[in-house]
Design an enzyme around this catalytic site. Sequence first.
Site, PDB file in Angstrom:
ATOM      1  N   TYR A 256      23.335  27.588  70.954  1.00  0.00           N
ATOM      2  CA  TYR A 256      25.243  27.868  70.216  1.00  0.00           C
ATOM      3  C   TYR A 256      24.742  29.238  69.306  1.00  0.00           C
ATOM      4  O   TYR A 256      25.598  30.143  69.413  1.00  0.00           O
ATOM      5  CB  TYR A 256      25.567  26.621  69.651  1.00  0.00           C
ATOM      6  CG  TYR A 256      27.359  26.204  69.231  1.00  0.00           C
ATOM      7  CD1 TYR A 256      27.698  27.289  70.000  1.00  0.00           C
ATOM      8  CD2 TYR A 256      27.296  26.353  67.845  1.00  0.00           C
ATOM      9  CE1 TYR A 256      29.185  27.624  69.952  1.00  0.00           C
ATOM     10  CE2 TYR A 256      28.806  27.024  68.147  1.00  0.00           C
ATOM     11  CZ  TYR A 256      29.652  26.513  68.973  1.00  0.00           C
ATOM     12  OH  TYR A 256      31.372  27.113  68.476  1.00  0.00           O
ATOM     13  N   ASP A 257      24.257  28.565  68.177  1.00  0.00           N
ATOM     14  CA  ASP A 257      23.522  29.469  67.274  1.00  0.00           C
ATOM     15  C   ASP A 257      23.353  31.126  67.497  1.00  0.00           C
ATOM     16  O   ASP A 257      24.414  32.104  67.866  1.00  0.00           O
ATOM     17  CB  ASP A 257      22.256  28.952  66.145  1.00  0.00           C
ATOM     18  CG  ASP A 257      23.140  27.710  65.487  1.00  0.00           C
ATOM     19  OD1 ASP A 257      23.959  26.874  66.312  1.00  0.00           O
ATOM     20  OD2 ASP A 257      22.376  26.677  64.994  1.00  0.00           O
ATOM     21  N   LYS A 260      26.707  32.836  69.727  1.00  0.00           N
ATOM     22  CA  LYS A 260      26.959  33.722  69.043  1.00  0.00           C
ATOM     23  C   LYS A 260      26.255  34.310  68.394  1.00  0.00           C
ATOM     24  O   LYS A 260      27.356  35.606  67.810  1.00  0.00           O
ATOM     25  CB  LYS A 260      27.660  32.168  68.417  1.00  0.00           C
ATOM     26  CG  LYS A 260      28.427  31.579  68.602  1.00  0.00           C
ATOM     27  CD  LYS A 260      29.745  31.875  68.717  1.00  0.00           C
ATOM     28  CE  LYS A 260      30.986  30.973  69.957  1.00  0.00           C
ATOM     29  NZ  LYS A 260      32.260  31.179  70.365  1.00  0.00           N
ATOM     30  N   ASP A 335      20.764  20.247  62.450  1.00  0.00           N
ATOM     31  CA  ASP A 335      21.870  20.036  61.878  1.00  0.00           C
ATOM     32  C   ASP A 335      22.176  20.353  59.579  1.00  0.00           C
ATOM     33  O   ASP A 335      21.200  20.482  58.985  1.00  0.00           O
ATOM     34  CB  ASP A 335      22.648  19.269  61.344  1.00  0.00           C
ATOM     35  CG  ASP A 335      23.731  18.973  62.056  1.00  0.00           C
ATOM     36  OD1 ASP A 335      24.022  19.675  62.955  1.00  0.00           O
ATOM     37  OD2 ASP A 335      24.304  17.676  62.243  1.00  0.00           O
ATOM     38  N   HIS A 337      22.381  21.368  55.770  1.00  0.00           N
ATOM     39  CA  HIS A 337      22.929  20.850  54.840  1.00  0.00           C
ATOM     40  C   HIS A 337      24.115  20.076  54.003  1.00  0.00           C
ATOM     41  O   HIS A 337      24.819  19.442  53.845  1.00  0.00           O
ATOM     42  CB  HIS A 337      21.652  20.510  54.536  1.00  0.00           C
ATOM     43  CG  HIS A 337      20.107  19.394  54.464  1.00  0.00           C
ATOM     44  ND1 HIS A 337      19.303  20.401  55.386  1.00  0.00           N
ATOM     45  CD2 HIS A 337      19.795  18.773  55.179  1.00  0.00           C
ATOM     46  CE1 HIS A 337      18.642  20.228  55.936  1.00  0.00           C
ATOM     47  NE2 HIS A 337      18.917  18.777  55.860  1.00  0.00           N
ATOM     48  N   ARG A 339      27.247  23.704  53.878  1.00  0.00           N
ATOM     49  CA  ARG A 339      28.026  24.734  54.286  1.00  0.00           C
ATOM     50  C   ARG A 339      29.162  25.352  53.680  1.00  0.00           C
ATOM     51  O   ARG A 339      29.615  24.225  53.389  1.00  0.00           O
ATOM     52  CB  ARG A 339      28.021  24.909  55.521  1.00  0.00           C
ATOM     53  CG  ARG A 339      27.831  26.657  56.315  1.00  0.00           C
ATOM     54  CD  ARG A 339      28.162  26.592  57.611  1.00  0.00           C
ATOM     55  NE  ARG A 339      26.850  25.731  58.817  1.00  0.00           N
ATOM     56  CZ  ARG A 339      27.033  25.259  60.021  1.00  0.00           C
ATOM     57  NH1 ARG A 339      28.175  25.228  59.997  1.00  0.00           N
ATOM     58  NH2 ARG A 339      26.304  24.772  61.090  1.00  0.00           N
TER      59      ARG A 339
HETATM   60  O1  LIG Z   1      35.618  27.377  65.330  1.00  0.00           O
HETATM   61  C1  LIG Z   1      35.234  27.389  66.533  1.00  0.00           C
HETATM   62  O2  LIG Z   1      33.738  27.069  66.251  1.00  0.00           O
HETATM   63  C2  LIG Z   1      35.294  27.908  67.431  1.00  0.00           C
HETATM   64  O3  LIG Z   1      37.087  27.909  67.623  1.00  0.00           O
HETATM   65  C3  LIG Z   1      37.436  28.180  68.828  1.00  0.00           C
HETATM   66  O4  LIG Z   1      37.151  26.240  69.227  1.00  0.00           O
HETATM   67  P1  LIG Z   1      37.744  25.156  69.794  1.00  0.00           P
HETATM   68  O5  LIG Z   1      39.681  25.581  70.231  1.00  0.00           O
HETATM   69  O6  LIG Z   1      37.466  24.596  68.868  1.00  0.00           O
HETATM   70  O7  LIG Z   1      37.535  24.979  70.706  1.00  0.00           O
HETATM   71  P2  LIG Z   1      38.352  23.850  72.438  1.00  0.00           P
HETATM   72  O8  LIG Z   1      39.220  23.738  73.096  1.00  0.00           O
HETATM   73  O9  LIG Z   1      36.841  23.446  73.172  1.00  0.00           O
HETATM   74  O10 LIG Z   1      38.613  25.978  73.375  1.00  0.00           O
HETATM   75  C4  LIG Z   1      37.917  26.312  74.002  1.00  0.00           C
HETATM   76  C5  LIG Z   1      38.043  26.438  75.429  1.00  0.00           C
HETATM   77  O11 LIG Z   1      37.595  27.266  75.975  1.00  0.00           O
HETATM   78  C6  LIG Z   1      37.065  27.357  77.366  1.00  0.00           C
HETATM   79  N1  LIG Z   1      35.652  27.502  77.695  1.00  0.00           N
HETATM   80  C7  LIG Z   1      34.354  27.026  77.573  1.00  0.00           C
HETATM   81  C8  LIG Z   1      33.138  28.206  77.883  1.00  0.00           C
HETATM   82  C9  LIG Z   1      33.205  28.665  78.934  1.00  0.00           C
HETATM   83  O12 LIG Z   1      32.630  28.757  79.482  1.00  0.00           O
HETATM   84  N2  LIG Z   1      34.713  29.003  79.377  1.00  0.00           N
HETATM   85  C10 LIG Z   1      35.741  28.794  78.885  1.00  0.00           C
HETATM   86  O13 LIG Z   1      36.793  29.059  79.159  1.00  0.00           O
HETATM   87  C11 LIG Z   1      37.577  25.959  76.942  1.00  0.00           C
HETATM   88  O14 LIG Z   1      37.722  25.348  78.573  1.00  0.00           O
HETATM   89  C12 LIG Z   1      38.371  25.575  76.217  1.00  0.00           C
HETATM   90  O15 LIG Z   1      39.722  25.850  76.631  1.00  0.00           O
HETATM   91  C13 LIG Z   1      37.036  29.012  69.674  1.00  0.00           C
HETATM   92  O16 LIG Z   1      37.411  29.370  70.963  1.00  0.00           O
HETATM   93  C14 LIG Z   1      35.330  28.987  69.815  1.00  0.00           C
HETATM   94  O17 LIG Z   1      35.327  30.599  70.203  1.00  0.00           O
HETATM   95  C15 LIG Z   1      34.412  29.199  68.243  1.00  0.00           C
HETATM   96  O18 LIG Z   1      33.710  28.828  68.173  1.00  0.00           O
END
Ligand SMILES: O=C(O)[C@H]1O[C@H](OP(=O)(O)OP(=O)(O)OC[C@H]2O[C@@H](n3ccc(=O)[nH]c3=O)[C@H](O)[C@@H]2O)[C@H](O)[C@@H](O)[C@@H]1O
Length: 392
Positions: A256-257, A260, A335, A337, A339
């Site tokens: 993930y890290d 991004k 994780d 410690h 942030r």
């Molecule tokens: O603050 C953050 O770290 C994250 O905040 C949000 O994420 P969030 O709305 O909290 O998470 P979800 O409700 O899971 O939304 C992600 C969306 O992307 C979609 N998705 C995920 C994975 C993928 O491969 N393709 C894709 O369309 C999921 O279905 C979902 O609708 C952003 O969408 C992320 O890019 C960001 O990293």
Amino acid sequence: MASELIYRRHESHAQSDSYLPKPPKPFLSATRAVRYMLREQRLLFVLLGVAIATVFFILLPSSSSSSHFNHNYDPIPTQYFPNSESTRLSERVVYEHRSSFGSVNSGGKVPLGLKRKGLRIVVTGGAGFVGSHLVDRLIERGDSVIVVDNFFTGRKENVMHHFGNHRFELIRHDVVEPLLLEVDQIYHLACPASPVHYKFNPTNVVGTLNMLGLAKRVGARFLLTSTSEVYGDPLQHPQVETYWGNVNPIGVRSCYDEGKRTAETLTMDYHRGAGVKERTIDSVEGLMRLMEGEHVGPFNLGNPGEFTMLELAQVVQETIDPNAKIEFRPNTEDDPHKRKPDITRAKDQLGWEPKVPLRKGLPLMVSDFRQRIFGDHKEGGNSNSGVSSSMS
Ligand SMILES: O=C(O)[C@H]1O[C@H](OP(=O)(O)OP(=O)(O)OC[C@H]2O[C@@H](n3ccc(=O)[nH]c3=O)[C@H](O)[C@@H]2O)[C@H](O)[C@@H](O)[C@@H]1O
């Protein structure tokens, strides 16, 4: 045509000697008409008729235009006006124009210059938590929105209220596959955002690459929502945007890290073409300000308030569910410690800072999720949303 008629009349006068009607005297005919109207209170009826006609024409436009209001008309959103006073004034003027034109112009045209041209915007991950709130705001603003989502963690229900709106489209698509769309702006949010999910999903480097390719091809503005995870387990506190982070490249969360981080790298590489990106988001408003501004590079948009996980769990108990059980479990490897985002840049350049404190925001978030998941509109119910019980 008119001159021909006059000519003929002259002609007939010349030919006919038998009957020459007297030319009407304008003054006499007027007095005759007045006398006619006064006789038997005809004047009263004429005035009454005029009054009824006037009432009819005044009421008709406003009643017909009110239905136009409900169905066709998007008032200029308030955010396009610098202050609330001018907003009220401008809206009133717009409505007045609309009601007077609406009755005359059945085509429902809005006078030129009164309406902002809507943008075509794609929101990847638009069915997720942040994405769907962003979509609501964009639609409300008058833009046309295409949501691209593979529903990995998002839900169709989150955007279903826009179905039937001609400015809204939903495409089930995995951004790791290329996609060609004609758009002005790309909000790239698609991402398996929670630890439960991202560990099982190779990051969306390819998705970001595809969306950047699209932005380049169609000349769209691009915004990537990154994450504070790019700072890893930070050695600098708080973290400014220029901090490079401390990430274990081979750890369990590194997909993930590092994913991004690579996405940020790609975005900046493409920008040395044209691009915008930012990190950690907690606000749709901040995202929109970023997209509309001329900024380039990362912005921390987050809450600089610091609390331990235990304190967070206690706030959940206090504000959401007093019966929520707190369990202690081992931390995920690597994780962070500690942030805390340094949001000076966002404050100075975007005029943005978080407005909702944790104690207020948590219950709001829970009721938002309840509504989405259970269609529940009641506040403060007893059902455990699952937010609190798994905290470690
Ligand atoms: O603050 C953050 O770290 C994250 O905040 C949000 O994420 P969030 O709305 O909290 O998470 P979800 O409700 O899971 O939304 C992600 C969306 O992307 C979609 N998705 C995920 C994975 C993928 O491969 N393709 C894709 O369309 C999921 O279905 C979902 O609708 C952003 O969408 C992320 O890019 C960001 O990293």
